[in-house]
Design a protein around this motif. Structure first.
Motif, PDB file in Angstrom:
ATOM      1  N   UNK A  53       6.248  12.495  -0.620  1.00 20.93           N
ATOM      2  CA  UNK A  53       6.085  12.596  -2.071  1.00 20.93           C
ATOM      3  C   UNK A  53       6.886  11.520  -2.791  1.00 20.93           C
ATOM      4  N   UNK A  54       8.128  11.317  -2.376  1.00 21.57           N
ATOM      5  CA  UNK A  54       8.970  10.298  -3.018  1.00 21.57           C
ATOM      6  C   UNK A  54       8.368   8.910  -2.823  1.00 21.57           C
ATOM      7  N   UNK A  55       7.947   8.608  -1.606  1.00 21.51           N
ATOM      8  CA  UNK A  55       7.392   7.284  -1.321  1.00 21.51           C
ATOM      9  C   UNK A  55       6.106   7.031  -2.104  1.00 21.51           C
ATOM     10  N   UNK A  56       5.208   8.002  -2.134  1.00 14.78           N
ATOM     11  CA  UNK A  56       3.961   7.828  -2.859  1.00 14.78           C
ATOM     12  C   UNK A  56       4.186   7.776  -4.366  1.00 14.78           C
ATOM     13  N   UNK A  57       5.174   8.508  -4.858  1.00 14.20           N
ATOM     14  CA  UNK A  57       5.489   8.443  -6.289  1.00 14.20           C
ATOM     15  C   UNK A  57       5.901   7.034  -6.687  1.00 14.20           C
ATOM     16  N   UNK A  58       6.742   6.402  -5.870  1.00 13.03           N
ATOM     17  CA  UNK A  58       7.156   5.023  -6.151  1.00 13.03           C
ATOM     18  C   UNK A  58       5.959   4.082  -6.062  1.00 13.03           C
ATOM     19  N   UNK A 100       0.831  -1.215   0.000  1.00 13.61           N
ATOM     20  CA  UNK A 100       0.000   0.000   0.000  1.00 13.61           C
ATOM     21  C   UNK A 100       0.855   1.251   0.000  1.00 13.61           C
ATOM     22  N   UNK A 101       0.365   2.271  -0.708  1.00 12.12           N
ATOM     23  CA  UNK A 101       1.127   3.511  -0.805  1.00 12.12           C
ATOM     24  C   UNK A 101       1.369   4.160   0.539  1.00 12.12           C
ATOM     25  N   UNK A 102       0.361   4.158   1.405  1.00 14.91           N
ATOM     26  CA  UNK A 102       0.527   4.768   2.720  1.00 14.91           C
ATOM     27  C   UNK A 102       1.568   4.039   3.550  1.00 14.91           C
ATOM     28  N   UNK A 103       1.642   2.720   3.391  1.00 22.76           N
ATOM     29  CA  UNK A 103       2.638   1.956   4.142  1.00 22.76           C
ATOM     30  C   UNK A 103       4.045   2.334   3.703  1.00 22.76           C
ATOM     31  N   UNK A 104       4.253   2.463   2.391  1.00 25.58           N
ATOM     32  CA  UNK A 104       5.564   2.889   1.903  1.00 25.58           C
ATOM     33  C   UNK A 104       5.894   4.293   2.394  1.00 25.58           C
ATOM     34  N   UNK A 105       4.894   5.177   2.407  1.00 29.05           N
ATOM     35  CA  UNK A 105       5.138   6.538   2.876  1.00 29.05           C
ATOM     36  C   UNK A 105       5.494   6.565   4.354  1.00 29.05           C
ATOM     37  N   UNK A 106       4.824   5.739   5.150  1.00 27.58           N
ATOM     38  CA  UNK A 106       5.139   5.675   6.580  1.00 27.58           C
ATOM     39  C   UNK A 106       6.543   5.133   6.799  1.00 27.58           C
ATOM     40  N   UNK A 107       6.930   4.118   6.018  1.00 28.61           N
ATOM     41  CA  UNK A 107       8.293   3.583   6.124  1.00 28.61           C
ATOM     42  C   UNK A 107       9.321   4.631   5.719  1.00 28.61           C
ATOM     43  N   UNK A 108       9.006   5.398   4.670  1.00 35.15           N
ATOM     44  CA  UNK A 108       9.945   6.432   4.219  1.00 35.15           C
ATOM     45  C   UNK A 108      10.124   7.512   5.276  1.00 35.15           C
ATOM     46  N   UNK A 109       9.026   7.939   5.890  1.00 31.57           N
ATOM     47  CA  UNK A 109       9.150   8.954   6.929  1.00 31.57           C
ATOM     48  C   UNK A 109       9.870   8.416   8.164  1.00 31.57           C
ATOM     49  N   UNK A 110       9.730   7.112   8.426  1.00 28.05           N
ATOM     50  CA  UNK A 110      10.460   6.510   9.546  1.00 28.05           C
ATOM     51  C   UNK A 110      11.958   6.504   9.283  1.00 28.05           C
ATOM     52  N   UNK A 111      12.352   6.332   8.010  1.00 35.39           N
ATOM     53  CA  UNK A 111      13.772   6.288   7.659  1.00 35.39           C
ATOM     54  C   UNK A 111      14.368   7.672   7.465  1.00 35.39           C
ATOM     55  N   UNK A 112      13.619   8.574   6.802  1.00 35.79           N
ATOM     56  CA  UNK A 112      14.183   9.865   6.414  1.00 35.79           C
ATOM     57  C   UNK A 112      13.581  11.044   7.179  1.00 35.79           C
ATOM     58  N   UNK A 113      12.655  10.765   8.082  1.00 33.74           N
ATOM     59  CA  UNK A 113      12.060  11.834   8.863  1.00 33.74           C
ATOM     60  C   UNK A 113      10.763  12.331   8.259  1.00 33.74           C
TER      61      UNK A 113
END
Length: 296
Positions: free
Chosen positions: A157-162, A137-150
């Motif tokens: 935006x980067x996570x949801x784009x992917x 899911x897009x939201x899951x990737x976005x949450x993981x991205x914010x956990x890694x990069x803040x």
């Protein structure tokens, strides 16, 4: 005029006419959606001129004021003018989804066209990778991205784009396959161009891409609505746009405290703008999709 040039011009003219016909006749609902979206865009562009106050100016003594001449929509818990924050919040509400759609559409479209044209093992590899990413899911990737990069808009935006690339790639690939069958490659204009020795990349970009352009626009429009909701959700839980920056999703989150204190205006107004904007985007996207399906 050479035969090759004639074939190219005929193919280009036909592709252009087909794309224009698919985007016409969107009906009254489509024009209403365009008008609403145009109004939101005007708010975003003219935000400094339309805002009666500084959106970040804090006045704790004026917290939770009701509608008045000084504050048409009242104030929030920090005494900030709600109208000004809503108008400025339209900027972050639009720029984030716009970036997601542009990045994912460019990547997904190029990936789909390459898979269709080269076919074989490359196409199968692209399909497998797309399916694997599509499973997350897009939201899951976005949450993981914010956990890694803040937390912040950039990581979201980067996570949801992917996450949106597989959605775009699968739809464009299906449409492109109708233009050029991997096995038969039977459409006359493509066969004629191949006989004339036109390079495959040129055929894909100048002829196949324009013929599926209407579908790309329609699905990019729908993706914009989904991206707006996803980014608003991330801001709502504190992983997207960070205070004190104005953002509709963040305002819904901060306004929940006011709802418990019988001051729901912040959350209510921000939620209403999200619903109206997403509804208009989906309405327009549905009309564009219907036009494409009617003409294809």
């Amino acid at each position: 005029m050479s035969t090759t040039a004639a074939v190219r011009r005929i193919g280009a003219r036909k592709a252009g006419r087909r794309t224009m016909r698919r985007t016409r006749g969107i009906g009254m609902s489509g024009w209403v959606a365009i008008a609403l979206l145009g109004l939101v865009v005007c708010f975003a562009v003219l935000a400094p001129l339309l805002s009666p106050h500084d959106p970040n100016a804090v006045n704790l003594s004026g917290a939770y004021q009701g509608s008045s001449g000084a504050h048409l929509l009242g104030t929030d818990a920090s005494g900030r003018d709600l109208l000004s924050r809503l108008v400025h919040g339209s900027r972050t509400a639009l720029i984030g989804p716009f970036l997601v759609v542009v990045i994912s559409t460019l990547l997904g479209t190029n990936l789909a066209l390459a898979a269709v044209w080269f076919g074989g093992w490359f196409d199968q590899m692209v399909v497998r990778v797309v399916d694997a990413v599509f499973a997350f899911p897009g939201l899951l990737l976005a949450i993981l991205a914010t956990a890694l990069f803040g937390s912040g808009l950039n990581a979201a935006v980067v996570a949801l784009s992917i996450a949106y690339v597989p959605y775009i790639a699968r739809i464009v690939r299906s449409a492109a396959l109708r233009e050029r069958s991997l096995r038969e490659r039977s459409l006359p204009y493509i066969a004629a161009l191949q006989v004339q020795g036109v390079h495959g990349l040129r055929i894909a970009l100048r002829h196949i891409l324009p013929n599926v352009g209407g579908l790309i626009v329609a699905n990019a429009t729908l993706a914009f609505g989904f991206a707006l909701m996803d980014l608003a959700g991330l801001s709502f839980i504190g992983l997207g746009v960070q205070p004190p920056t104005s953002d509709w999703g963040a305002m819904v989150g901060t306004g929940m405290a006011g709802v418990l204190q019988q001051h729901p205006q912040e959350a209510l107004f921000a939620s209403a703008l999200i619903v109206i904007t997403v509804g208009a985007v989906n309405m327009l996207g549905d009309r564009l999709t219907e036009r494409w399906e009617a003409r294809s």
